[in-house]
Scaffold this active site. Structure first.
Site: not given
Ligand code: HAX
Length: 451
Positions: A239, A269, A317, A326, A374
């Site tokens: 964002s 996000h 994250h 948070r 979240d």
């Molecule tokens: N559950 C399952 N798998 C997860 C995971 C979770 N909560 N978090 C990461 N992974 C997986 C990723 O999908 C990725 O898998 P692939 O290699 O198959 O693509 C792998 O672990 C490596 O990811 P990462 O490097 O640890 O995490 P990223 O930086 O790529 O992504 C995210 C960060 C927040 C998007 C990710 O942890 C996620 O999808 N979390 C769940 C959704 C979530 O809670 N989002 C909110 C984040 C906070 C925010 O921005 N709030 O607004």
């Protein structure tokens, strides 16, 4: 001194730092980019600049150098509350100074003047199908007001000057922050209630918002805490980065933050807060029936989610490598609030907190197995009767406007450039992969040892 004057002085004092950096150290290497970073969303590439907040992977967020507890402790509080007003936080975020009560009162008075939302915005939102996502309504409502942009009028006046452009961004920023909670409350009442009243009383933003959505006295602190906690998380998140990127083309703050809100509406996000509630409620229905949730059932549900190829919402994250402060701040609020600490949903979310990191570690993919903001935020809203969880990201969007608007005000003040990173093709990457790097970079390799 009025906030704008304080800011003007600070901007003039700060500008020489940027000029000096570019002139004296412009070619100093601060990072390198690998192929997996180019394909993998530029993770950990150090190429954005902001002084509004900084996110340390271990410590978490600092707003203007202060941790969350330090921020809450330092700022003037709302009358009769342990929490600061959003107005005082805005002053702090923008200037880096803790305001006096008189300075907070000035911000409050200014927001009151600016929070009038033109009636055509209500018509535009009312014209959307009632089952439109409230984030789409918020983004459209904000964008509809673009004609009011003082920045856009200034740009087209023929007198545009890079040195003073920030003053018009500042004006738009103030207008947007004052208006956005009013639009959010309108959307809430339109979709889920039927008695919207635009109460422009004397109350601060958090208290006014609570009243507008028909909430109780206690919720005033929830709103204050929530808007402050969600305000800023340095500038690389979707964002904030989208807002910065769009604004870097000198698109005005209405265009920029409407785009930022669209990014916030993604499930990876900001939408994760609604996903967390959805996951938790469905878990109870599917796995528990009439029985109490147990750690075994939670573990089973987490594994089922992961085996289905889905993410566990609220965990992980892109930058953080520990529990999000948070999250902890909201958890502390729950523990300190009598009915809430014994609430079944809060207990379930606490049980997930005990179990999920272990499951995610064993699963072995997520770099950060700990909860983010979240994972906790929806429970509080649910407890106070705000159970329409597709609205939760709108609350996030109200809070995030503070950080995004502070950032782009400073972006313009410091003349940060149009953002335009360079693309390459897959065949280039394959060639450079075989050759051990891009030739121009290999030739300069010794300088990279200074990284
Ligand atoms: N559950 C399952 N798998 C997860 C995971 C979770 N909560 N978090 C990461 N992974 C997986 C990723 O999908 C990725 O898998 P692939 O290699 O198959 O693509 C792998 O672990 C490596 O990811 P990462 O490097 O640890 O995490 P990223 O930086 O790529 O992504 C995210 C960060 C927040 C998007 C990710 O942890 C996620 O999808 N979390 C769940 C959704 C979530 O809670 N989002 C909110 C984040 C906070 C925010 O921005 N709030 O607004």
């Amino acid at each position: 001194m009025a906030l704008k004057e304080v800011l003007k002085q600070k901007i003039e004092e700060f500008r020489p730092h940027i000029q000096h950096l570019i002139k004296e150290h412009g070619k100093v290497v601060i990072d390198q980019v690998t192929i997996d970073q180019a394909i993998g969303g530029a993770r950990d590439v150090h190429c954005l600049v902001t002084d509004i907040s900084y996110l340390d992977p271990q410590e978490g967020i600092r707003f203007r150098g202060k941790t969350i507890p330090e921020t809450f402790a330092a700022l003037p509080k709302a009358p009769g509350s342990k929490y600061p007003t959003v107005e005082s936080f805005w002053y702090f975020l923008l200037t880096g100074d803790v305001p006096t009560q008189a300075e907070v009162d000035e911000v409050l008075a200014e927001w009151k003047v600016r929070q009038y939302v033109p009636s055509y915005v209500w018509d535009v939102i009312r014209g959307m199908p009632r089952d439109s996502h409230p984030m789409a309504m918020l983004s459209v409502g904000l964008l509809a007001m673009q004609r009011d942009s003082k920045f856009a009028h200034y740009y087209s006046s023929g007198k545009f000057n890079k040195m003073t452009a920030w003053e018009y961004t500042y004006e738009d920023a103030f207008d947007i922050i004052a208006r956005i909670p009013i639009i959010a409350a309108f959307i809430y009442n339109l979709k889920y209630r039927s008695d919207f009243q635009n109460r422009i009383g004397k109350l601060d933003m958090g208290a006014n918002f609570a009243e507008m959505i028909g909430q109780c006295e206690e919720y005033k602190d929830v709103a204050r805490m929530y808007f402050i906690l969600h305000s800023d998380h340095e500038s690389g998140n979707v964002s904030a980065h989208t807002t910065h990127l769009v604004n870097s083309a000198l698109s005005d703050p209405y265009y920029a933050y409407s785009a930022g809100l669209n990014g916030l509406a993604g499930p990876l996000h900001g939408l994760a807060n609604q996903e967390v509630l959805d996951w938790t409620i469905k878990f109870k229905q599917k796995y528990c029936g009439a029985a109490e949730p147990t750690k075994e059932l939670v573990t089973m549900a987490l594994w089922d989610t992961l085996k289905a190829g889905q993410v566990v919402p609220g965990y992980g994250h892109a930058v953080l490598r520990k529990t999000d402060p948070r999250y902890m701040s909201q958890r502390e609020f729950c523990l300190a609030t009598p009915g809430l600490k014994d609430d079944p949903l809060f207990k379930l979310v606490s049980m997930i907190f005990e179990v999920a990191p272990g499951v995610l570690k064993e699963h072995g993919k997520a770099k950060n197995p700990w909860p983010n903001v979240d994972a906790q935020s929806g429970v509080i809203q649910w407890y106070y009767g705000l159970r329409e969880w597709d609205f939760y990201t709108v609350l996030f969007g109200v809070g995030r406007s503070l950080g995004c608007m502070a950032n782009i005000t400073w972006d313009r003040a410091l003349g940060y450039a149009l953002e335009r990173p360079k693309s390459v093709t897959v065949s280039m990457l394959e060639k450079w992969g075989d050759e051990g790097g891009r030739p121009e970079i290999i030739a300069k390799a010794p300088t990279l040892t200074n990284v």
